[in-house]
Scaffold this active site. Structure first.
Site, PDB file in Angstrom:
ATOM      1  N   HIS A 139      -9.155  -2.147  12.095  1.00 48.61           N
ATOM      2  CA  HIS A 139      -9.525  -3.292  11.260  1.00 48.61           C
ATOM      3  C   HIS A 139     -10.380  -4.319  11.995  1.00 48.61           C
ATOM      4  O   HIS A 139     -11.139  -5.059  11.375  1.00 48.61           O
ATOM      5  CB  HIS A 139      -8.261  -3.975  10.721  1.00 48.61           C
ATOM      6  CG  HIS A 139      -7.483  -3.119   9.769  1.00 48.61           C
ATOM      7  ND1 HIS A 139      -6.220  -3.438   9.325  1.00 48.61           N
ATOM      8  CD2 HIS A 139      -7.789  -1.927   9.184  1.00 48.61           C
ATOM      9  CE1 HIS A 139      -5.786  -2.504   8.511  1.00 48.61           C
ATOM     10  NE2 HIS A 139      -6.709  -1.571   8.399  1.00 48.61           N
ATOM     11  N   LEU A 384       0.724   2.063  10.216  1.00 49.32           N
ATOM     12  CA  LEU A 384      -0.648   2.483   9.910  1.00 49.32           C
ATOM     13  C   LEU A 384      -1.633   1.996  10.965  1.00 49.32           C
ATOM     14  O   LEU A 384      -2.832   2.191  10.828  1.00 49.32           O
ATOM     15  CB  LEU A 384      -1.060   1.977   8.522  1.00 49.32           C
ATOM     16  CG  LEU A 384      -0.172   2.433   7.359  1.00 49.32           C
ATOM     17  CD1 LEU A 384      -0.651   1.835   6.044  1.00 49.32           C
ATOM     18  CD2 LEU A 384      -0.146   3.951   7.259  1.00 49.32           C
ATOM     19  N   PHE A 385      -1.129   1.355  12.011  1.00 50.71           N
ATOM     20  CA  PHE A 385      -1.874   1.065  13.245  1.00 50.71           C
ATOM     21  C   PHE A 385      -3.140   0.231  13.035  1.00 50.71           C
ATOM     22  O   PHE A 385      -4.129   0.396  13.748  1.00 50.71           O
ATOM     23  CB  PHE A 385      -2.233   2.370  13.972  1.00 50.71           C
ATOM     24  CG  PHE A 385      -1.119   3.365  13.996  1.00 50.71           C
ATOM     25  CD1 PHE A 385       0.141   3.009  14.448  1.00 50.71           C
ATOM     26  CD2 PHE A 385      -1.305   4.657  13.535  1.00 50.71           C
ATOM     27  CE1 PHE A 385       1.189   3.909  14.457  1.00 50.71           C
ATOM     28  CE2 PHE A 385      -0.257   5.575  13.536  1.00 50.71           C
ATOM     29  CZ  PHE A 385       0.989   5.204  13.994  1.00 50.71           C
ATOM     30  N   CYS A 386      -3.123  -0.680  12.061  1.00 49.56           N
ATOM     31  CA  CYS A 386      -4.298  -1.501  11.759  1.00 49.56           C
ATOM     32  C   CYS A 386      -5.541  -0.639  11.551  1.00 49.56           C
ATOM     33  O   CYS A 386      -6.656  -1.022  11.905  1.00 49.56           O
ATOM     34  CB  CYS A 386      -4.546  -2.530  12.865  1.00 49.56           C
ATOM     35  SG  CYS A 386      -3.276  -3.800  12.969  1.00 49.56           S
ATOM     36  N   ALA A 387      -5.313   0.539  10.982  1.00 46.06           N
ATOM     37  CA  ALA A 387      -6.401   1.455  10.623  1.00 46.06           C
ATOM     38  C   ALA A 387      -5.987   2.144   9.324  1.00 46.06           C
ATOM     39  O   ALA A 387      -5.951   3.371   9.230  1.00 46.06           O
ATOM     40  CB  ALA A 387      -6.654   2.461  11.732  1.00 46.06           C
TER      41      ALA A 387
END
Length: 464
Positions: A139, A384-387
């Site tokens: 992100h 979701l790992f900032c993705a």
């Protein structure tokens, strides 16, 4: 609740691999920290969340501690400590430029993080600039371009497809004006390396510029601005074993010089004077200081420079060889568990850094990660790992089994769309990844020893 012994914890030892091709891990802060297990006893903490924040190198901590008594204001101070701190700050800029193999005219701007660096760049791009970014980005790379016309590119399934997709998008842009490509060097989800040099060539062939998000690349591989032929590079100190709140944007000076300062204030201005009409005229710096308003984070900047020196002196050839050894251990171990599916864009043979994400059939990922922590003393990441777009693409947006607690980031209508990420680096001993692989096998075979519940959005042991 009764507890049975954890075989993965009991059999794990601190003995390093005897493989002569692999150097010992670099000393990091916290390497001897012990944590309690919900099943009883304590164990040395296995920090396997380097992709979020890597532990500080002991060398970095020692350097910062040695400097701290001499801390002083940067720039313009007449006192000895101020002059010493100013020299240290500016010499750190030189060190970072050397670490990145910058061009002579490039500027190194110190920021707070990769996110801050890319937001800074987003603030200085020309008004008519089009931005091209793959949906696979973190992100920090995906979201800063709020005032620009953005083209989001679908996730490629091969490096070559990535290059071809970008070439088509750039060739078809209308109007054919200024353009910027933003791309990661290594995925924070799959760890796979992206074809940065080829993407840069494609961008330049079509009159565009390119910025490299090196947050996950720089801690693992050498990054050369000149060899990769990128226009800018951004990274964070806290992923480079220097967790003191600083980041870097390095690259071409023209867009930086031609724009308004990212922040207005002291340090960015060369001259401020009142006008006859009562207003104020400002002459801004044309150097990196233009975008470094306010008192700088001297310790954060110095810690980045210290980490750059430490990694360079350790030798990336040695560091990469050791990391490949650890990657092989993890991937081979996970491959022995049929219920585990490793997430990948480019396939099993793609080169990668020490970042691996996976899901486990029959398990909610938050529940699995919580059990690794509470029962084995292993710190990984779930979610979701900032993705989000990338993980949703890799998972096919299919909800997983709910488990005993769900993912805090689950979208409406999804029970638990999330994954587990294990990540490691220069400070990781063999024992940590061996314990991790053993724990995965044991949890899949025998299940968790404890019950878990959701509390404040996190899956935690139920101690009631």
């Amino acid at each position: 609740m009764s507890a049975r012994p954890n075989a993965a914890v009991e059999t794990a030892t601190a003995v390093e691999s005897a493989d002569p091709c692999c150097a010992a891990p670099l000393p990091v802060l916290g390497r001897d920290v012990t944590v309690p297990l919900v099943t009883g006893g304590e164990v040395t903490y296995a920090a396997l969340d380097y992709a979020a924040s890597a532990p500080a190198l002991q060398r970095v901590w020692d350097d910062v501690a040695a400097y701290a008594p001499y801390y002083g204001s940067v720039h313009r101070g007449a006192g000895y400590l101020s002059q010493l701190s100013t020299d240290l700050f500016e010499n750190s800029r030189v060190t970072v430029a050397e670490f990145l193999d910058c061009r002579p005219d490039d500027q190194v701007v110190f920021t707070r993080s990769t996110t801050d660096s890319l937001n800074l760049l987003a603030a200085v791009i020309p008004a008519d600039c089009q931005v091209f970014v793959f949906e696979t980005e973190h992100h920090a790379s995906l979201l800063p371009w709020r005032d620009a016309r953005v083209t989001y590119l679908n996730a490629p399934r091969t490096p070559q497809q990535a290059v071809e997709t970008l070439e088509r998008a750039l060739a078809d842009r209308d109007p054919y004006g200024p353009a910027l490509v933003c791309v990661t060097g290594a995925s924070n989800v799959t760890g796979e390396l992206w074809p940065v040099r080829e993407l840069a060539a494609a961008a330049h062939a079509h009159g565009a510029r390119i910025v490299l998000d090196a947050a996950q690349l720089a801690p693992h591989h050498p990054v050369s601005v000149r060899e990769l032929d990128v226009d800018w590079v951004a990274f964070s100190g806290h992923k480079l074993y220097a967790p003191f709140g600083s980041g870097v944007l390095a690259g071409r000076a023209d867009w930086l010089q031609d724009s308004e300062p990212y922040l207005a204030g002291g340090g960015a201005s060369r001259k401020v004077a009142r006008r006859a009409d009562g207003g104020v005229d400002v002459e801004w710096h044309t150097t990196s200081a233009r975008h470094e308003a306010g008192s700088p984070n001297v310790i954060g900047v110095y810690s980045i420079a210290s980490a750059c020196k430490a990694l360079t002196e350790a030798g990336f050839d040695s560091l990469v060889a050791r990391e490949r050894h650890l990657i092989a251990k993890v991937r081979e171990g996970l491959a022995e568990v049929p219920e585990v599916r490793v997430l990948s864009l480019f396939g099993d043979d793609a080169p990668r850094v020490g970042v691996i994400s996976f899901v486990v059939e029959g398990w909610n990922s938050s529940h699995f990660a919580a059990a690794l922590s509470a029962e084995y003393g292993i710190g990984v990441r779930d979610g979701l790992f900032c993705a989000h777009p990338l993980v949703r693409t890799l998972l096919g947006s299919d909800p997983q089994d709910p488990g005993e607690c769900g993912a805090p980031e689950a979208a409406p209508g999804e029970r638990s769309l999330n994954a587990i990420r294990v990540s490691f680096g220069a400070g990781t001993p063999d024992e940590h990844v061996e314990r991790f692989v053993g724990a995965v096998k044991e949890l899949v075979r025998d299940g968790a020893q404890w019950k878990y519940r959701t509390e404040d959005g996190r899956c935690v042991p139920d101690r009631g």
